[in-house]
Structure formats: structure tokens, C-alpha cells
Design a protein around this motif. Sequence first.
Motif, PDB file in Angstrom:
ATOM      1  N   LEU A  32       0.498  -1.048   0.135  1.00  0.00           N
ATOM      2  CA  LEU A  32      -0.359  -0.354   0.403  1.00  0.00           C
ATOM      3  C   LEU A  32       0.872   1.097  -0.083  1.00  0.00           C
ATOM      4  O   LEU A  32       2.372   1.194   0.504  1.00  0.00           O
ATOM      5  N   PRO A  33       0.260   2.453  -0.520  1.00  0.00           N
ATOM      6  CA  PRO A  33       1.408   3.842  -0.431  1.00  0.00           C
ATOM      7  C   PRO A  33       1.471   3.499   0.477  1.00  0.00           C
ATOM      8  O   PRO A  33       2.964   4.418   1.117  1.00  0.00           O
ATOM      9  N   SER A  34       0.732   3.683   2.020  1.00  0.00           N
ATOM     10  CA  SER A  34       1.564   4.312   3.202  1.00  0.00           C
ATOM     11  C   SER A  34       2.669   3.510   3.155  1.00  0.00           C
ATOM     12  O   SER A  34       3.908   3.608   4.033  1.00  0.00           O
ATOM     13  N   ALA A  35       2.327   1.706   3.369  1.00  0.00           N
ATOM     14  CA  ALA A  35       3.572   0.886   3.579  1.00  0.00           C
ATOM     15  C   ALA A  35       4.924   0.959   2.738  1.00  0.00           C
ATOM     16  O   ALA A  35       5.930   1.142   3.375  1.00  0.00           O
ATOM     17  N   PHE A  36       5.317   1.322   1.196  1.00  0.00           N
ATOM     18  CA  PHE A  36       5.866   2.409   0.949  1.00  0.00           C
ATOM     19  C   PHE A  36       6.565   3.437   1.338  1.00  0.00           C
ATOM     20  O   PHE A  36       7.966   3.267   1.239  1.00  0.00           O
ATOM     21  N   VAL A  55       9.421   9.947  -4.690  1.00  0.00           N
ATOM     22  CA  VAL A  55       9.348   8.621  -5.089  1.00  0.00           C
ATOM     23  C   VAL A  55       7.959   8.437  -4.473  1.00  0.00           C
ATOM     24  O   VAL A  55       6.745   7.165  -5.220  1.00  0.00           O
ATOM     25  N   LYS A  56       7.206   8.826  -3.107  1.00  0.00           N
ATOM     26  CA  LYS A  56       6.456   8.722  -2.768  1.00  0.00           C
ATOM     27  C   LYS A  56       5.329   8.992  -3.991  1.00  0.00           C
ATOM     28  O   LYS A  56       4.292   8.275  -3.732  1.00  0.00           O
ATOM     29  N   GLN A  57       5.424   9.562  -4.420  1.00  0.00           N
ATOM     30  CA  GLN A  57       3.855  10.602  -4.698  1.00  0.00           C
ATOM     31  C   GLN A  57       4.258   9.947  -5.921  1.00  0.00           C
ATOM     32  O   GLN A  57       2.641   9.598  -6.649  1.00  0.00           O
ATOM     33  N   LEU A  58       4.889   9.322  -6.800  1.00  0.00           N
ATOM     34  CA  LEU A  58       4.867   8.810  -8.153  1.00  0.00           C
ATOM     35  C   LEU A  58       4.145   7.055  -7.405  1.00  0.00           C
ATOM     36  O   LEU A  58       3.491   6.957  -8.683  1.00  0.00           O
ATOM     37  N   TYR A  59       5.118   7.117  -6.212  1.00  0.00           N
ATOM     38  CA  TYR A  59       4.294   4.910  -6.290  1.00  0.00           C
ATOM     39  C   TYR A  59       3.476   4.815  -6.186  1.00  0.00           C
ATOM     40  O   TYR A  59       2.790   4.407  -6.402  1.00  0.00           O
ATOM     41  N   GLU A  60       3.032   6.179  -5.332  1.00  0.00           N
ATOM     42  CA  GLU A  60       0.786   6.328  -4.624  1.00  0.00           C
ATOM     43  C   GLU A  60       0.320   6.578  -6.447  1.00  0.00           C
ATOM     44  O   GLU A  60      -0.924   5.706  -6.671  1.00  0.00           O
ATOM     45  N   ALA A  61       0.313   7.852  -6.920  1.00  0.00           N
ATOM     46  CA  ALA A  61      -0.217   7.546  -8.065  1.00  0.00           C
ATOM     47  C   ALA A  61      -0.366   6.464  -9.245  1.00  0.00           C
ATOM     48  O   ALA A  61      -1.104   6.066  -9.522  1.00  0.00           O
ATOM     49  N   ALA A  62       0.454   5.636  -9.490  1.00  0.00           N
ATOM     50  CA  ALA A  62       1.080   4.492 -10.128  1.00  0.00           C
ATOM     51  C   ALA A  62       0.154   3.614  -9.460  1.00  0.00           C
ATOM     52  O   ALA A  62      -0.710   2.286  -9.988  1.00  0.00           O
ATOM     53  N   PHE A  63       0.302   3.604  -8.493  1.00  0.00           N
ATOM     54  CA  PHE A  63      -0.682   2.374  -7.528  1.00  0.00           C
ATOM     55  C   PHE A  63      -2.285   2.321  -7.535  1.00  0.00           C
ATOM     56  O   PHE A  63      -2.402   1.508  -7.723  1.00  0.00           O
ATOM     57  N   GLU A  64      -2.515   4.044  -7.651  1.00  0.00           N
ATOM     58  CA  GLU A  64      -3.244   4.414  -7.453  1.00  0.00           C
ATOM     59  C   GLU A  64      -3.893   4.105  -8.938  1.00  0.00           C
ATOM     60  O   GLU A  64      -5.408   3.265  -8.992  1.00  0.00           O
ATOM     61  N   GLU A  65      -3.583   4.599  -9.949  1.00  0.00           N
ATOM     62  CA  GLU A  65      -4.075   4.087 -11.075  1.00  0.00           C
ATOM     63  C   GLU A  65      -4.041   2.864 -11.445  1.00  0.00           C
ATOM     64  O   GLU A  65      -5.317   2.440 -12.310  1.00  0.00           O
TER      65      GLU A  65
END
Length: 84
Positions: A32-36, A55-65
Motif C-alpha cells: 500500500l502507498p503508506s507501507a511503501f 518517489v512517494k508521489q509517483l508510487y502512490e499515483a501508479a498504485f492508484e492508477e
Amino acid sequence: DLGKMRDGVEEYDWEDLIQDCTSDGSRRPPLLPSAFAAELETKSFTNGKDDKPLVKQLYEAAFEEQFGKATVLWYQGLGWGDAE
């Protein structure tokens, strides 16, 4: 983990590939983005920059997409339990 794929095997099919790449329970579930973000805080970048916010922002966006448009998640045979 495609690094576990065997080279030089004459008879190698899709099932062999799956078995090799998922053996030993080495594949972790998607975070999950929070765990990442929490795990990222334990890391450092070799270039010396503090790119963690990006990196956090990019991961969260990719995860949600990616997970937002998924209709099926198939993680059979990976040795994961309820915690994962």
C-alpha cells in the motif's frame, strides 16, 4: 522474479517459468502507498538527493492508477497468507 528463470533448458514451458519465478515465496505482495512510504524512509539514494517525496508521489499515483482499473487480482500459489 525472472532472475530465477533457468537458462539452457530444452523443455521449458509456461508452467516451469511460473514455478521458477514464484518459488521460495520470494515475491512480496504489492505495498500500500503508506507501507511503501514507511519502507522508503529506511532507504537512501546513491546520488545524495532527497528524492523521497517525489518517489512517494509517483508510487502512490501508479498504485492508484493500476489497482484502480484492475478487475481481477490473481496471486495464486505465491504462499501469501491473510497478513499479506
